[in-house]
Design a protein around this motif. Structure first.
Motif, PDB file in Angstrom:
ATOM      1  N   UNK A  14       0.788  -1.216   0.000  1.00  0.00           N
ATOM      2  CA  UNK A  14       0.000   0.000   0.000  1.00  0.00           C
ATOM      3  C   UNK A  14       0.821   1.268   0.000  1.00  0.00           C
ATOM      4  N   UNK A  15       2.124   1.156   0.273  1.00  0.00           N
ATOM      5  CA  UNK A  15       3.004   2.316   0.248  1.00  0.00           C
ATOM      6  C   UNK A  15       3.714   2.404  -1.092  1.00  0.00           C
ATOM      7  N   UNK A  16       3.824   3.614  -1.631  1.00  0.00           N
ATOM      8  CA  UNK A  16       4.536   3.811  -2.896  1.00  0.00           C
ATOM      9  C   UNK A  16       5.992   3.404  -2.738  1.00  0.00           C
ATOM     10  N   UNK A  17       6.483   2.645  -3.706  1.00  0.00           N
ATOM     11  CA  UNK A  17       7.870   2.213  -3.670  1.00  0.00           C
ATOM     12  C   UNK A  17       8.159   1.095  -2.696  1.00  0.00           C
ATOM     13  N   UNK A  18       7.116   0.425  -2.188  1.00  0.00           N
ATOM     14  CA  UNK A  18       7.335  -0.669  -1.242  1.00  0.00           C
ATOM     15  C   UNK A  18       8.144  -1.783  -1.901  1.00  0.00           C
ATOM     16  N   UNK A  19       9.131  -2.343  -1.194  1.00  0.00           N
ATOM     17  CA  UNK A  19       9.970  -3.397  -1.786  1.00  0.00           C
ATOM     18  C   UNK A  19       9.153  -4.633  -2.135  1.00  0.00           C
ATOM     19  N   UNK A  20       9.514  -5.272  -3.244  1.00  0.00           N
ATOM     20  CA  UNK A  20       8.914  -6.557  -3.589  1.00  0.00           C
ATOM     21  C   UNK A  20       9.930  -7.389  -4.352  1.00  0.00           C
ATOM     22  N   UNK A  21       9.874  -8.676  -4.140  1.00  0.00           N
ATOM     23  CA  UNK A  21      10.865  -9.593  -4.707  1.00  0.00           C
ATOM     24  C   UNK A  21      10.177 -10.876  -5.157  1.00  0.00           C
ATOM     25  N   UNK A  22      10.595 -11.387  -6.309  1.00  0.00           N
ATOM     26  CA  UNK A  22      10.110 -12.665  -6.796  1.00  0.00           C
ATOM     27  C   UNK A  22      11.313 -13.540  -7.175  1.00  0.00           C
ATOM     28  N   UNK A  23      11.289 -14.790  -6.753  1.00  0.00           N
ATOM     29  CA  UNK A  23      12.333 -15.734  -7.137  1.00  0.00           C
ATOM     30  C   UNK A  23      11.693 -17.046  -7.568  1.00  0.00           C
ATOM     31  N   UNK A  24      12.309 -17.679  -8.538  1.00  0.00           N
ATOM     32  CA  UNK A  24      11.957 -19.037  -8.962  1.00  0.00           C
ATOM     33  C   UNK A  24      13.251 -19.829  -9.031  1.00  0.00           C
ATOM     34  N   UNK A  25      13.287 -20.971  -8.379  1.00  0.00           N
ATOM     35  CA  UNK A  25      14.485 -21.801  -8.402  1.00  0.00           C
ATOM     36  C   UNK A  25      14.102 -23.246  -8.689  1.00  0.00           C
ATOM     37  N   UNK A  26      15.036 -23.986  -9.274  1.00  0.00           N
ATOM     38  CA  UNK A  26      14.835 -25.419  -9.463  1.00  0.00           C
ATOM     39  C   UNK A  26      16.175 -26.127  -9.348  1.00  0.00           C
ATOM     40  N   UNK A  77      22.256 -30.280 -10.896  1.00  0.00           N
ATOM     41  CA  UNK A  77      22.305 -28.933 -11.442  1.00  0.00           C
ATOM     42  C   UNK A  77      21.073 -28.163 -10.972  1.00  0.00           C
ATOM     43  N   UNK A  78      21.176 -26.831 -11.007  1.00  0.00           N
ATOM     44  CA  UNK A  78      20.048 -26.002 -10.602  1.00  0.00           C
ATOM     45  C   UNK A  78      20.186 -24.590 -11.128  1.00  0.00           C
ATOM     46  N   UNK A  79      19.177 -23.777 -10.884  1.00  0.00           N
ATOM     47  CA  UNK A  79      19.197 -22.382 -11.328  1.00  0.00           C
ATOM     48  C   UNK A  79      18.245 -21.572 -10.464  1.00  0.00           C
ATOM     49  N   UNK A  80      18.539 -20.270 -10.355  1.00  0.00           N
ATOM     50  CA  UNK A  80      17.697 -19.333  -9.629  1.00  0.00           C
ATOM     51  C   UNK A  80      17.469 -18.108 -10.501  1.00  0.00           C
ATOM     52  N   UNK A  81      16.223 -17.717 -10.670  1.00  0.00           N
ATOM     53  CA  UNK A  81      15.860 -16.475 -11.336  1.00  0.00           C
ATOM     54  C   UNK A  81      15.305 -15.530 -10.286  1.00  0.00           C
ATOM     55  N   UNK A  82      15.711 -14.264 -10.340  1.00  0.00           N
ATOM     56  CA  UNK A  82      15.304 -13.321  -9.308  1.00  0.00           C
ATOM     57  C   UNK A  82      14.978 -11.962  -9.911  1.00  0.00           C
ATOM     58  N   UNK A  83      13.935 -11.341  -9.368  1.00  0.00           N
ATOM     59  CA  UNK A  83      13.607  -9.954  -9.660  1.00  0.00           C
ATOM     60  C   UNK A  83      13.408  -9.248  -8.330  1.00  0.00           C
ATOM     61  N   UNK A  84      14.190  -8.225  -8.067  1.00  0.00           N
ATOM     62  CA  UNK A  84      14.168  -7.540  -6.783  1.00  0.00           C
ATOM     63  C   UNK A  84      13.997  -6.049  -7.030  1.00  0.00           C
ATOM     64  N   UNK A  85      12.855  -5.506  -6.613  1.00  0.00           N
ATOM     65  CA  UNK A  85      12.589  -4.084  -6.764  1.00  0.00           C
ATOM     66  C   UNK A  85      12.675  -3.403  -5.409  1.00  0.00           C
ATOM     67  N   UNK A  86      13.539  -2.387  -5.311  1.00  0.00           N
ATOM     68  CA  UNK A  86      13.753  -1.668  -4.067  1.00  0.00           C
ATOM     69  C   UNK A  86      13.331  -0.222  -4.284  1.00  0.00           C
ATOM     70  N   UNK A  87      12.242   0.188  -3.672  1.00  0.00           N
ATOM     71  CA  UNK A  87      11.751   1.546  -3.865  1.00  0.00           C
ATOM     72  C   UNK A  87      11.186   1.751  -5.262  1.00  0.00           C
ATOM     73  N   UNK A  88      11.086   3.012  -5.666  1.00  0.00           N
ATOM     74  CA  UNK A  88      10.527   3.339  -6.978  1.00  0.00           C
ATOM     75  C   UNK A  88      11.587   3.465  -8.057  1.00  0.00           C
ATOM     76  N   UNK A  89      12.842   3.234  -7.719  1.00  0.00           N
ATOM     77  CA  UNK A  89      13.934   3.504  -8.643  1.00  0.00           C
ATOM     78  C   UNK A  89      14.691   2.244  -9.049  1.00  0.00           C
TER      79      UNK A  89
END
Length: 258
Positions: free
Chosen positions: A55-67, A78-90
Motif C-alpha cells: 500500500x506504500x509507494x515504492x514498497x519493496x517486492x521480490x520474486x524468485x523461482x528456483x529449481x 544442477x540447478x538455477x535461480x531467477x530473481x527480480x528484486x525491486x527496491x523503492x521506486x527507482x
C-alpha cells in the motif's frame, strides 16, 4: 515437488547493495547454499513472492523461482535461480544464477555435498522517470538513468541425511559491478565483501501426522556484526507447514507453506 511460500511479515532483507537475504530461507536453501541441490533426488521447483509494506509507494517486492534436479541417476546435480528484486521506486535488479553440485556418501544414510554457483544480473536505476518534475532534473547528472551488470560467484558444502542438515557457504564469495557507460572496467568495477553463512536443521517426528523442523542460520559479512535467524516449522499431514521466525535485533515473522 512444488513449494509456494507465503510470507506474512518481513519477508526479505537487503542492506546497502549486498545480496538479499530471505526469512523463509529454509524453503529456498538453494539461495543460501549451492550444495543444497543434492538434497532432493527428484526434480524440485520453488517459487517465492515477497511484498513488504503493501500500500506504500515504492514498497519493496521480490520474486524468485528456483529449481534443481539430479543428472539421471548420478550424484551430480544442477540447478538455477531467477530473481527480480525491486527496491523503492527507482532500483530494480533482474538476473539468474546456475549451480553445479556433487555429492558422495559418508555413511549409511548421510552424504557430503559441495556446490558452486555463478551468474549475472542487471541493475536498473530509473531516476529520470521518477524525478522528472524536479527542478533542473533534465540537466542534473544526479537524475541520469543508470544501468550496470553484476557478476557473482559462490560456493558451499553441506552434510545431510533425511533427518538433518548442516551447511557452510558463501553464496556471494566474489561479486562485482560493471557499468554500462564506462569502457575502463578494471577501474570502475565495484567489488563486494564476501558473505559467510552457517546453517543447520533437524526434522523431528512427533507422530504420524505432525513433524517439527527447527532451523538456524548465522550470517556474517566482514565489517558488520554477525546476525542469526532462529526458526521452527510444524509439518501437518505432509502437506501444510506453519511456523515462526526470529531475526536477531530486528524482526519476528509468521511462515506458511503448502
Amino acid at each position: 515437488v512444488v513449494v509456494f511460500i507465503l510470507l506474512f511479515c518481513f519477508g526479505l532483507m537487503s542492506r546497502a547493495q549486498q545480496k538479499a537475504m530471505y526469512t523463509q530461507y529454509m524453503f529456498n536453501n538453494l539461495a543460501i547454499n549451492p550444495a543444497y541441490a543434492a538434497v532432493n533426488e527428484a526434480f524440485s521447483i520453488n517459487a517465492i513472492s515477497r511484498h513488504q509494506w503493501v500500500g506504500f509507494a515504492g514498497a519493496p517486492n521480490t520474486q524468485t523461482v528456483s529449481f534443481h534436479t539430479p543428472i539421471k541417476e548420478s550424484n551430480t546435480f544442477i540447478g538455477a535461480i531467477l530473481i527480480r528484486d525491486q527496491i523503492g521506486e527507482v532500483l530494480t535488479e533482474t538476473g539468474g544464477y546456475f549451480t553445479l553440485t556433487q555429492r558422495v556418501p559418508i555413511g549409511e544414510d548421510s552424504y557430503l555435498a559441495a556446490g558452486i554457483n555463478g551468474g549475472i544480473s542487471s541493475v536498473q536505476a530509473n531516476y529520470s522517470n521518477n524525478y522528472s518534475q524536479s527542478p533542473n532534473s533534465g540537466n542534473d547528472p544526479t537524475f541520469k538513468d543508470e544501468r550496470k551488470f553484476r557478476s557473482n560467484f559462490g560456493l558451499g558444502v553441506m552434510v545431510f541425511s533425511d533427518k538433518y542438515y548442516v551447511g557452510l557457504s558463501s553464496p556471494q564469495f566474489y561479486s562485482r559491478d560493471y557499468y554500462r557507460d564506462l569502457s575502463d572496467l578494471a577501474t570502475t568495477a565495484t567489488t563486494y565483501r564476501p558473505s559467510y553463512m552457517l546453517q543447520a536443521g533437524y526434522l523431528l517426528d512427533i507422530n504420524d501426522n505432525l513433524k517439527l523442523k527447527p532451523n538456524f542460520l548465522i550470517k556474517y559479512v566482514n565489517g558488520s556484526p554477525a546476525q542469526y535467524d532462529l526458526n521452527a516449522n510444524l509439518l501437518i499431514k505432509e502437506t501444510l507447514w506453519l511456523g515462526a521466525s526470529y531475526r536477531s535485533s530486528e524482526s519476528f515473522a509468521a511462515l506458511a507453506s503448502i
